[in-house]
Design a protein around this motif. Structure first.
Motif: not given
Length: 685
Positions: A391-413
């Motif tokens: 509902l509130s997608p992160l930018t790629t940079a925000q997604g990478i920065d937000a990742v902590g232990q036990g978490e993941f981020y993958r951009d739409p592309a």
């Protein structure tokens, strides 16, 4: 029976017994020849009392025992190679001249001298020297482990060449035996040579030998890959594996090179592969884990102290999250179809790090699985917690920065992936989507001991003092004792160099003024000592007045924590300000010293982890030596059983020599009797 028939029988018997005597002589003369198999003449009677002939000269051998010798030879040589290398590793880790534990003792001993007298320039310089010596100990021990790896690489090159040479020779003998058998010529000596070469091959690598009915050996290596089929031999070469520092074996079959390293069991090669993957790589990762954890924890604590220039401490050792080191920890497989822009592995939590390598594999439907080599554990990346909100997608940079232990981020592309497990954070940025079959080797701590270096070389820059000075009011009546623990040197409270913003004072209130009747305290902003105001760190919380007091409880402030033990009295005051020129302050030095006994890893402190490594290697070595001895006993038993069948027994051959010598003489006597009868017949005419 005519005299001519008697003569023929005598001649045949003489020839047959002469062949038997020659065969016995061959056996006796080759009693000490390696690989020689005892031969026996098989005599067959001719029908209707017409004499004897030599059916064949048989090799006395047992196919089962021969196969078993090859199997036991492979097993023994694997155990022997493993035990020899493991013993060297055990001696290396336990020796005082190489032991990291001994160097750590010297390092913390020098640190204790600094704790005792932080004003001493000599103590400071001694500590720097011991820190440098500890770094060199890590570096040198890692260099020795890498030297073992390079030795194994050289051996793999040599063994690949030997396997190819032996396979070629066996295939050549297959062809010669086939040709000789077709023309009824003896093949015994060639068969002995082929068995000897096969035994030499079994010493190097485990093989499966199939004795074809056409007198041809088919030899298979690894998981059933053909090495020799009839007169054709394939080539074995050494190639670089996923870790470009390690040589592995591959089979060249019809111009296709197939890596068979993971399928090889047995022989010296099997022992080296098992030792490298099970002991050497594990030891280097364990050593690297200690080095990474040591550098990160020491740097983190050193950052929280003040040096003699009233500045916060810089890195004492290598910054393990240097960009170059992050990129060094991950390697894309050479067969990957996706093109990597950048990939890195960041150390996030040293207490969660594992002494292991990992492999990230892209499977069906772009499913990503992380395999941990130390225990085979698998982690499905898409089953971790996603940091992205649809509902509130992160930018790629925000997604990478937000990742902590036990978490993941993958951009739409599908071109950027970031996930964090086991204390590390992996980020991969590709120019195209990750494609099925792509693989990445991840080595978060493998080169840690090699990467360790000393960043601080001036004793004056050692940050041994605490940045916050604690003062108790002279009129205090209670037993309260205030201490400060730094948590973040980059907090706003330390934004201005040489200042604590704001300086504060904690004042204890009269319990009678509290609705609960319990002791409370108020924290004042002392920026203007003549006009103190109640401190407010968070508008949502409000001013820090009339806070309930718990003896020994932590008071969380901006970048530091205050603890007041025992029992203060109403009106008691404790002041907190920047520790300017605190040259005799040793509080951060004491905190650094306490790290020696702190459990920073799953298995304990630095030295406990190193002790665990030495113990593990020692146990493996002892087990390997026992396996080697057991393998030797089994091989000796099997060899003796084979020799009892195929070997030359001089006593037995001597008895046969007498037997066939007498038979030869009797055969000659037949010829003389035949001649006498013939002469008598002539005279009677």
């Amino acid at each position: 029976m005519s005299s001519s028939s008697l003569l023929n029988i005598g001649i045949q018997a003489t020839q047959a017994n002469q062949t038997a005597l020659s065969t016995i002589g061959q056996n006796i003369s080759n009693v000490n020849t390696e690989g020689y198999t005892r031969q026996r003449v098989n005599l067959v009677t001719r029908p209707e009392l017409s004499g004897v002939f030599v059916k064949d000269i048989e090799r006395i051998t047992d196919k089962f025992l021969t196969q078993q010798v090859w199997t036991d030879t492979s097993s023994y040589n694997q155990a022997s190679a493993y035990a020899a290398m493991s013993s060297r590793l055990d001696d290396l880790l336990a020796a005082d001249t190489h032991s990291v534990s001994t160097a750590l003792d010297d390092y913390f001993g020098a640190l204790q001298s600094v704790v005792d007298d932080p004003t001493s320039t000599a103590n400071r310089e001694l500590f720097v020297a011991q820190a440098d010596a500890l770094v060199k100990r890590f570096n040198n021990l890692d260099a020795n482990l890498k030297s073992q790896a390079e030795t194994i690489n050289a051996q793999m090159d040599g063994y690949a060449s030997q396997i190819t040479s032996l396979a070629t020779s066996i295939a050549d003998l297959n062809a010669k035996i086939s040709t000789a058998a077709a023309t009824n010529r003896s093949t015994n000596d060639m068969r002995d040579q082929r068995d000897l070469l096969t035994n030499q091959l079994a010493e190097i690598v485990g093989v499966t030998v199939v004795d074809q009915s056409s007198d041809q050996y088919s030899i298979f290596i690894g998981n059933g890959q053909p090495l020799v089929i009839g007169a054709t031999a394939e080539k074995v070469v050494s190639v670089l594996g996923p870790d470009s520092a390690q040589k592995e074996l591959a089979l060249v079959n019809k111009n296709e090179t197939v890596n068979i390293n993971d399928e090889i069991v047995g022989g010296k090669v099997g022992g080296l592969i098992k030792y490298r993957s099970e002991a050497l790589n594990d030891a280097r990762s364990q050593l690297g884990l200690i080095a990474v954890g040591f550098a990160e924890s020491m740097n983190e604590q050193h950052h929280l102290g003040l040096n003699l220039n009233n500045e916060f401490g810089a890195d004492l050792f290598t910054n393990m999250n240097d960009d170059f080191l992050q990129q060094k920890r991950i390697t894309a497989n050479s067969n990957n179809q996706s093109e990597v822009n950048i990939a890195r592995v960041e150390i996030q939590q040293t207490d969660l790090l594992q002494a292991s390598e990992y492999e990230l594999v892209v499977g069906d439907g772009n499913r990503l699985t992380l395999y941990r080599s130390s225990d085979g554990k698998q982690v499905r990346i898409d089953q971790l917690t996603s940091v992205d909100d649809p509902l509130s997608p992160l930018t790629t940079a925000q997604g990478i920065d937000a990742v902590g232990q036990g978490e993941f981020y993958r951009d739409p592309a599908g071109q950027v992936l970031s996930f964090a497990v086991d204390g590390m954070k992996v980020t991969i940025d590709t120019s195209t989507k990750l494609i099925k079959g792509d693989r990445f080797l991840i080595q978060p701590v493998t080169s840690g001991a090699e990467d360790l270096s000393l960043s601080l070389h001036d004793g004056r820059l050692l940050a041994l003092a605490s940045p916050i000075k604690v003062s108790s009011n002279i009129d205090n009546q209670g037993t309260g004792l205030a201490t400060v623990t730094m948590t973040d040197a980059k907090a706003d409270a330390f934004a201005s160099a040489g200042e604590l913003s704001p300086p504060i004072e904690i004042v204890f209130n009269d319990p009678a003024s509290s609705p609960s009747g319990e002791m409370t305290y108020t924290i004042y902003d002392m920026s203007d000592p003549n006009n103190p105001v109640v401190l407010e760190l968070d508008p949502a919380v409000g001013p820090l007045s009339d806070q309930p007091f718990t003896s020994g409880g932590e008071i969380q402030l901006d970048g530091y924590t205050v603890t007041i033990a025992n029992q203060p009295q109403p009106g008691d005051r404790f002041g907190f300000d920047y520790n300017l020129d605190g040259v005799s302050d040793n509080r951060n030095a004491f905190a650094l010293s306490n790290l020696q006994q702190t459990a920073l890893f799953d298995h304990g402190s630095y030295q406990e982890l190193y002790g665990s490594l030495v113990e593990k290697v020692g146990t493996r070595t002892a087990t390997a030596v026992i396996s080697e001895q057991a393998g030797k006993a089994v091989l000796d038993t099997t060899t003796s059983a084979k020799d009892s069948v195929s070997g030359v027994n001089l006593d037995e051959e001597a008895a046969k020599l007498v037997q066939f010598q007498q038979a030869y003489q009797a055969s000659a006597q037949l010829i003389r009797v035949s001649q006498t009868i013939f002469d008598s017949l002539l005279q009677s005419l």
